[in-house]
Write a protein that holds these residues in place. Structure first.
Motif, PDB file in Angstrom:
ATOM      1  N   GLU A 205      -5.266   6.099   0.504  1.00 39.88           N
ATOM      2  CA  GLU A 205      -4.684   4.765   0.657  1.00 39.88           C
ATOM      3  C   GLU A 205      -4.924   4.059  -0.669  1.00 39.88           C
ATOM      4  O   GLU A 205      -6.048   3.930  -1.137  1.00 39.88           O
TER       5      GLU A 205
ATOM      6  N   TYR B 281       0.368   5.144   1.218  1.00 46.61           N
ATOM      7  CA  TYR B 281      -0.421   6.030   2.066  1.00 46.61           C
ATOM      8  C   TYR B 281       0.099   7.441   1.821  1.00 46.61           C
ATOM      9  O   TYR B 281       1.301   7.679   1.901  1.00 46.61           O
TER      10      TYR B 281
ATOM     11  N   ARG C  53      -8.093   2.421  -2.263  1.00 45.96           N
ATOM     12  CA  ARG C  53      -8.828   1.790  -1.172  1.00 45.96           C
ATOM     13  C   ARG C  53      -9.616   2.835  -0.397  1.00 45.96           C
ATOM     14  O   ARG C  53     -10.693   2.570   0.100  1.00 45.96           O
ATOM     15  N   SER C  54      -9.027   4.035  -0.294  1.00 44.24           N
ATOM     16  CA  SER C  54      -9.686   5.096   0.456  1.00 44.24           C
ATOM     17  C   SER C  54      -9.163   6.439  -0.039  1.00 44.24           C
ATOM     18  O   SER C  54      -7.963   6.611  -0.203  1.00 44.24           O
TER      19      SER C  54
ATOM     20  N   SER D 183       0.805  -1.216   0.000  1.00 45.52           N
ATOM     21  CA  SER D 183       0.000   0.000   0.000  1.00 45.52           C
ATOM     22  C   SER D 183       0.839   1.266   0.000  1.00 45.52           C
ATOM     23  O   SER D 183       1.915   1.320   0.589  1.00 45.52           O
TER      24      SER D 183
ATOM     25  N   LEU E 225      -3.556   0.688  -3.232  1.00 50.71           N
ATOM     26  CA  LEU E 225      -2.948  -0.642  -3.226  1.00 50.71           C
ATOM     27  C   LEU E 225      -2.369  -0.943  -4.599  1.00 50.71           C
ATOM     28  O   LEU E 225      -3.006  -0.681  -5.620  1.00 50.71           O
TER      29      LEU E 225
END
Length: 143
Positions: free
Chosen positions: A137, A83, A125-126, A81, A139
């Protein structure tokens, strides 16, 4: 680094930030921190080197968002991931689509950040906003 068993790499183009990170690591007594002065557009790491990447408040000041994100994606291992927090004042959101791609990242819209990440092959993902920050976030999919 003190809270992690593995190797932690800090990378920055600014020599002063690298020196500060090295000094902080030495003062904390950690031996698993390596600070490297490098340009995000040409990272000196092999493909798929990192199990996670944390980029806080960096992308908004780095020229060439798309190239920077592509290079981060290159060194990120499949299944790992990214971030990131990106501070923006999204002037581009008020402009016709595509015009904002020419602006510095700090002025880009959240949509343009998302496009740069997905074009680099990352799966979101977010993505959420907190004041002027976009918290992301993403991936790197398994091959």
């Amino acid at each position: 680094a003190a809270a992690h068993d593995g190797l932690v790499v800090g990378a920055d183009i600014a020599a002063g930030m690298v020196k500060r990170a090295k000094r902080a690591g030495a003062e904390a007594g950690v031996d698993n921190l390596v600070a490297v002065q490098t340009d995000v557009h040409r990272l000196p790491f092999a493909d798929h080197s990192f199990g996670a990447i944390l980029c806080t408040n960096g992308l908004q000041v780095i020229p060439g968002l798309e190239e920077a994100v592509a290079e981060l994606a290159r060194v990120l291992a499949p299944g790992a991931s990214l971030y990131s927090s990106v501070i923006t004042m999204p002037v581009a959101a008020a402009l016709p689509w595509g015009v904002g791609r020419k602006l510095p990242t700090v002025l880009k819209s959240r949509r343009e950040l998302v496009v740069a990440l997905t074009e680099a092959g990352l799966a979101l993902r977010s993505v959420r906003s907190q004041r002027f920050a976009t918290l992301i976030e993403a991936l790197k999919p398994l091959a």
